[in-house]
Scaffold this active site. Structure first.
Site, PDB file in Angstrom:
ATOM      1  N   PRO A   1       1.036  -0.921   0.262  1.00 50.17           N
ATOM      2  CA  PRO A   1       0.043   0.206   0.369  1.00 50.17           C
ATOM      3  C   PRO A   1       1.076   0.966  -0.032  1.00 50.17           C
ATOM      4  CG  PRO A   1      -0.017  -1.008   1.983  1.00 50.17           C
ATOM      5  CD  PRO A   1       0.395  -2.223   1.246  1.00 50.17           C
TER       6      PRO A   1
ATOM      7  N   GLU B   1      -1.121  -8.975   8.773  1.00 49.59           N
ATOM      8  CA  GLU B   1      -0.410  -7.525   8.981  1.00 49.59           C
ATOM      9  C   GLU B   1       0.250  -7.061   8.303  1.00 49.59           C
ATOM     10  OE1 GLU B   1      -2.448  -4.244  11.111  1.00 49.59           O
ATOM     11  OE2 GLU B   1      -2.933  -5.923  11.191  1.00 49.59           O
TER      12      GLU B   1
ATOM     13  N   ARG C   1       2.634  -9.414 -21.444  1.00 53.43           N
ATOM     14  CA  ARG C   1       2.144  -9.113 -22.474  1.00 53.43           C
ATOM     15  C   ARG C   1       2.807  -8.154 -23.856  1.00 53.43           C
ATOM     16  NH1 ARG C   1      -1.970  -5.451 -24.179  1.00 53.43           N
ATOM     17  NH2 ARG C   1      -3.257  -7.125 -24.618  1.00 53.43           N
TER      18      ARG C   1
ATOM     19  N   ASP D   1      -3.623  -0.132 -26.904  1.00 50.24           N
ATOM     20  CA  ASP D   1      -3.595  -0.801 -25.262  1.00 50.24           C
ATOM     21  C   ASP D   1      -4.417   1.084 -25.500  1.00 50.24           C
ATOM     22  OD1 ASP D   1      -4.366  -3.821 -26.002  1.00 50.24           O
ATOM     23  OD2 ASP D   1      -2.052  -3.625 -24.635  1.00 50.24           O
TER      24      ASP D   1
END
Length: 245
Positions: free
Chosen positions: A88, A115, A153, A168
Site C-alpha cells: 500500500p 498484518e 503481454r 491498448d
C-alpha cells in the site's frame, strides 16, 4: 524473461499462469515463471513464517528470515533480480511501469499477507513498491498476477499481433482505448458507427483517435483518473486468514 513470485500460496497463482496468453508465453519459452513458497525456508519444525508484532497490536507480521533466505537462494542460482514489493505504500501501477519492467531479464515479486511484512525486509533489499489502488486485499497474490500479465503481454513475441499492445488503453500518451465493434451491424437497435463501415481508413483512424481522447477527458473530469496509494494487505476477520504460522 524469468519472473519469480514469492508467496505463501503459490498453488493459487499457478493455474492462472497456465492459461491463455501467459501459458502460451511460457510454452514458447518467452518467459519462465518461478513460484517460491517462502514457508519452505522457515527453519522451525512447524514452518512458522509469522509472529506477533513487537509493541502489541492486532494481527501477525511476516518474519524476515524465510523471506531473506528465499530471495538469497533464488539469486544465488539465477543471478540478481529487479525486486517488486506489492504494498500500500507503493506507487500506483501504470502502463509505463509495465513497459519498464518488460525490458528486464529477471523480475521478482513479493506477495505480503496478514498484518504486514517485517520492516527489515524492506531495509534489506532494493525494492520498488507497487500498489493497485486504495482498497483492501488479504494478500499480494492478485496484485502480483495483475502486474505479471501487464508485463508479459509486452514481451516481444507473446502477442500474436504486436500492434495489439501498442493500441491498448494507456499505451499511447496515457489515452484510453477507443470503443470497438464487431458483427452484427445492428444489435437490438444499437448500430455500429457508420464511419467504421465506410472503408475510409483515414476517417476510421481519426474517429478512433477522437473517441480515445473523448473517453480519456470524460474519465479525468469524473475524477476517476486520479492515482490511489495502496491496495492494503492485512489480516481480516476470516478465521482462515487469522491463523498463526
Amino acid at each position: 524473461m524469468i519472473i519469480a513470485v514469492l508467496s505463501l500460496f503459490p498453488e493459487a497463482i499457478r493455474p492462472y499462469l497456465e492459461q491463455s496468453i501467459l501459458g502460451q508465453a511460457e510454452k514458447k519459452g518467452l518467459v519462465r515463471f518461478l513460484l517460491v513458497n517462502f514457508r519452505d525456508y522457515a527453519r522451525d519444525r512447524h514452518k512458522k513464517v509469522d509472529d506477533r508484532p513487537f509493541g502489541g497490536g492486532p494481527g501477525m507480521v511476516l518474519k524476515p528470515e524465510p523471506i531473506f533466505e528465499a530471495i538469497e537462494d533464488v539469486e544465488s542460482q539465477l543471478g540478481s533480480f529487479r525486486k517488486i514489493l506489492l504494498s500500500p505504500r507503493g506507487r500506483v501501477f501504470r502502463q509505463a511501469m509495465a513497459e519498464d519492467f518488460a525490458r528486464e531479464e529477471r523480475l521478482l515479486l513479493l506477495c505480503g499477507r496478514y498484518e504486514g511484512i517485517d520492516e527489515r525486509v524492506r531495509m534489506g533489499f532494493d525494492w520498488e513498491e507497487v500498489s493497485l489502488g486504495d482498497f483492501v486485499l488479504s494478500g499480494g497474490e492478485i496484485p502480483a498476477l495483475a502486474v505479471v500479465e501487464a508485463v508479459v503481454r509486452l514481451v516481444p513475441g507473446v502477442l500474436g499481433n504486436e500492434d495489439s499492445a501498442k493500441e491498448d488503453s494507456f499505451a499511447r500518451e496515457g489515452l484510453l482505448d477507443c470503443p470497438h465493434y464487431t458483427r452484427p451491424k445492428n444489435f437490438r437497435g444499437m448500430e455500429v458507427p457508420p464511419v467504421l463501415l465506410s472503408g475510409d481508413h483515414a476517417a476510421v483512424r481519426a474517429w478512433r483517435e477522437g473517441e480515445a481522447r473523448r473517453l480519456t477527458r470524460e474519465r479525468e473530469r469524473s475524477g476517476e483518473g486520479g492515482a490511489g496509494h495502496g491496495n492494503v494487505t492485512k489480516e481480516t476477520n476470516n478465521p482462515e486468514e487469522r491463523r498463526e504460522g
